[in-house]
Write an enzyme that holds these catalytic residues in place. Structure first.
Site, mmCIF file in Angstrom:
data_model
loop_
_atom_site.group_PDB
_atom_site.id
_atom_site.type_symbol
_atom_site.label_atom_id
_atom_site.label_comp_id
_atom_site.label_asym_id
_atom_site.label_seq_id
_atom_site.Cartn_x
_atom_site.Cartn_y
_atom_site.Cartn_z
ATOM 1 N N THR A 126 0.813 -1.211 0.000
ATOM 2 C CA THR A 126 0.000 0.000 0.000
ATOM 3 C C THR A 126 0.850 1.265 0.000
ATOM 4 O O THR A 126 1.884 1.345 0.660
ATOM 5 C CB THR A 126 -0.930 0.005 1.235
ATOM 6 O OG1 THR A 126 -1.707 -1.195 1.228
ATOM 7 C CG2 THR A 126 -1.857 1.207 1.218
ATOM 8 N N PRO A 128 0.457 5.902 -0.416
ATOM 9 C CA PRO A 128 -0.498 6.987 -0.184
ATOM 10 C C PRO A 128 -1.590 7.079 -1.253
ATOM 11 O O PRO A 128 -2.720 7.455 -0.951
ATOM 12 C CB PRO A 128 0.396 8.231 -0.183
ATOM 13 C CG PRO A 128 1.712 7.731 0.337
ATOM 14 C CD PRO A 128 1.855 6.357 -0.251
ATOM 15 N N GLU A 366 -6.732 -6.283 3.620
ATOM 16 C CA GLU A 366 -6.683 -7.478 2.747
ATOM 17 C C GLU A 366 -7.798 -7.464 1.707
ATOM 18 O O GLU A 366 -8.343 -8.500 1.338
ATOM 19 C CB GLU A 366 -6.767 -8.753 3.585
ATOM 20 C CG GLU A 366 -6.124 -9.971 2.932
ATOM 21 C CD GLU A 366 -4.605 -9.943 3.020
ATOM 22 O OE1 GLU A 366 -3.951 -10.486 2.128
ATOM 23 O OE2 GLU A 366 -4.078 -9.381 3.997
ATOM 24 N N THR A 368 -10.971 -4.540 0.556
ATOM 25 C CA THR A 368 -12.190 -4.022 1.170
ATOM 26 C C THR A 368 -13.401 -4.892 0.837
ATOM 27 O O THR A 368 -13.366 -5.718 -0.080
ATOM 28 C CB THR A 368 -12.469 -2.594 0.668
ATOM 29 O OG1 THR A 368 -12.711 -2.648 -0.755
ATOM 30 C CG2 THR A 368 -11.297 -1.657 0.954
#
Length: 386
Positions: A126, A128, A366, A368
């Protein structure tokens, strides 16, 4: 059809419950309040053979399978979600890419200490501006003499800054194919590598004892021997570890739902109003009945996905269903349990308040709930009509 667990798994489950009740549950609230990562607990989990449950025996793992993993997760997560979440991240996305695509030398060097519980690992995906859209990551790796130079940042990364962290596997863009598609590589970056920086621990709504940080890479050099698998297929490698990851988060969700149900049941028997326990009121009884039914439904979705994985059968749809349903059940049951606890449930010192705070992330991490619904709808629409 036999839904009972093998005797070996039943014994394992009991052993982990006894350990969690003794070594985790009594201390969990304090760890959370102090934002303290309990290093010694993870060393103990290693000594119990639990840090490499999904990893090959050849490299120090237990190779116990997904059903056994879910059974252990039920007990760890029932005691504390922060510990269980850290164990989950280490056991799945942080370790499986190495197990699946690493060389023998990489496995001996990095996977073995992870599997044996000497060290902890993290996975950096992940960013920003990239989460659900994994292909949108902009951290880059460019070739250099004898290796690669990484530049970029990662966000919300778990386990990267603990005293026992070995390193982080980073997904970075490595180029563009002839067809114009981005190519990605996975790189293992050991803790302490020059150019690799750790941000301060992030303050979260829940999972207080879980180490979560932003990571930065500034002209960070790693050798060619730090590339895991094909440097053009890192995203594909990562996606192959997502189904086990979804099953594990589904199991984490199940553990929270079960714990919240148990807390609601216990409190409803102890709390008296109008001269009798509140469990005797129909409104509370019906609420508990709905909670128990949903937990049981979630349990068998999770265990079925785990069983399919152990049997080597297709399970992508089932893993997504288990993750979607169990995470939403965890939130509903935690909320209902707080309602049963009344004002006490809103106090930070109550156990249910901590679990309630831990619940929401399960619908986000993991993949949504929205992503899970996309996966499920695509798979059922593409499936042949019976």
């Amino acid at each position: 059809m036999d839904f009972s667990l093998d005797p070996e798994i039943v014994s394992l489950k009991k052993m982990v419950r006894d350990f969690a009740d003794r070594e985790i549950a009594p201390h969990a609230a304090g760890w959370s309040e102090r934002h303290e990562f309990p290093v010694e607990v993870f060393h103990q989990l290693g000594r119990l053979g639990l840090m490499g449950m999904l990893l090959p025996e050849r490299w120090g793992g237990a190779e116990a399978g997904h059903v056994a993993y879910v059974a252990v997760m039920e007990e760890l997560g029932r005691a504390d979600q922060s510990v269980a979440a850290a164990w989950n991240a280490h056991s799945t996305i942080a370790s499986l890419p190495l197990a699946l695509f690493g060389t023998d030398e990489q496995k001996e060097r990095w996977l073995r200490p992870l599997a044996e519980g000497q060290k902890l690992a993290a996975f950096g995906l992940t960013e920003p501006d990239a989460g659900s859209d994994a292909a949108g990551i902009i951290t880059r790796a460019r070739r250099a003499d004898g290796g690669w130079i990484l530049n970029g940042a990662k966000l919300f990364i778990s386990n990267a800054g603990t005293a026992m962290t070995l390193g982080v596997t980073v997904l970075a863009q490595t180029g563009v194919s002839e067809a114009g598609r981005k190519e990605f590589g996975a790189f293992f970056v050991p803790t302490g590598t020059a150019g690799y920086g750790l941000g301060e621990p992030l303050k979260k709504l829940g999972w207080g004892a879980l180490d979560t940080r932003e990571l930065s890479f500034t002209d960070c050099f790693v050798g060619d021997d730090h590339v895991i698998g094909d440097p053009r297929a890192g995203l594909t490698h990562f996606l192959s570890a997502l189904d086990p990851g979804r099953i594990s988060v589904a199991a984490l969700s199940l553990s929270l739902a079960q714990a919240a149900l148990e807390m609601g049941l216990e409190y409803s028997k102890e709390r008296h109003q109008f001269g009798r326990p509140i469990s005797s009121f129909q409104a509370i009884g019906h609420k508990l009945a709905d909670m128990a039914t949903e937990v049981e439904a979630a349990r068998w979705l999770v265990y079925r996905a785990a069983w399919l994985a152990d049997e080597g059968l297709p399970h992508r749809k089932e893993a997504a269903m288990a993750k979607l349903y169990a995470s939403e059940v965890a939130n509903r049951v935690a909320s209902a349990s707080v309602q049963i606890h009344g004002g006490y449930g809103w106090m930070r010192e109550s156990r249910i308040a901590r679990f309630y705070s831990d619940a929401k992330i399960l619908e986000i991490g993991e993949g949504t709930s929205e992503i899970q619904r996309n996966i499920i709808s695509r798979l059922i629409l593409d499936a042949p009509t019976r």
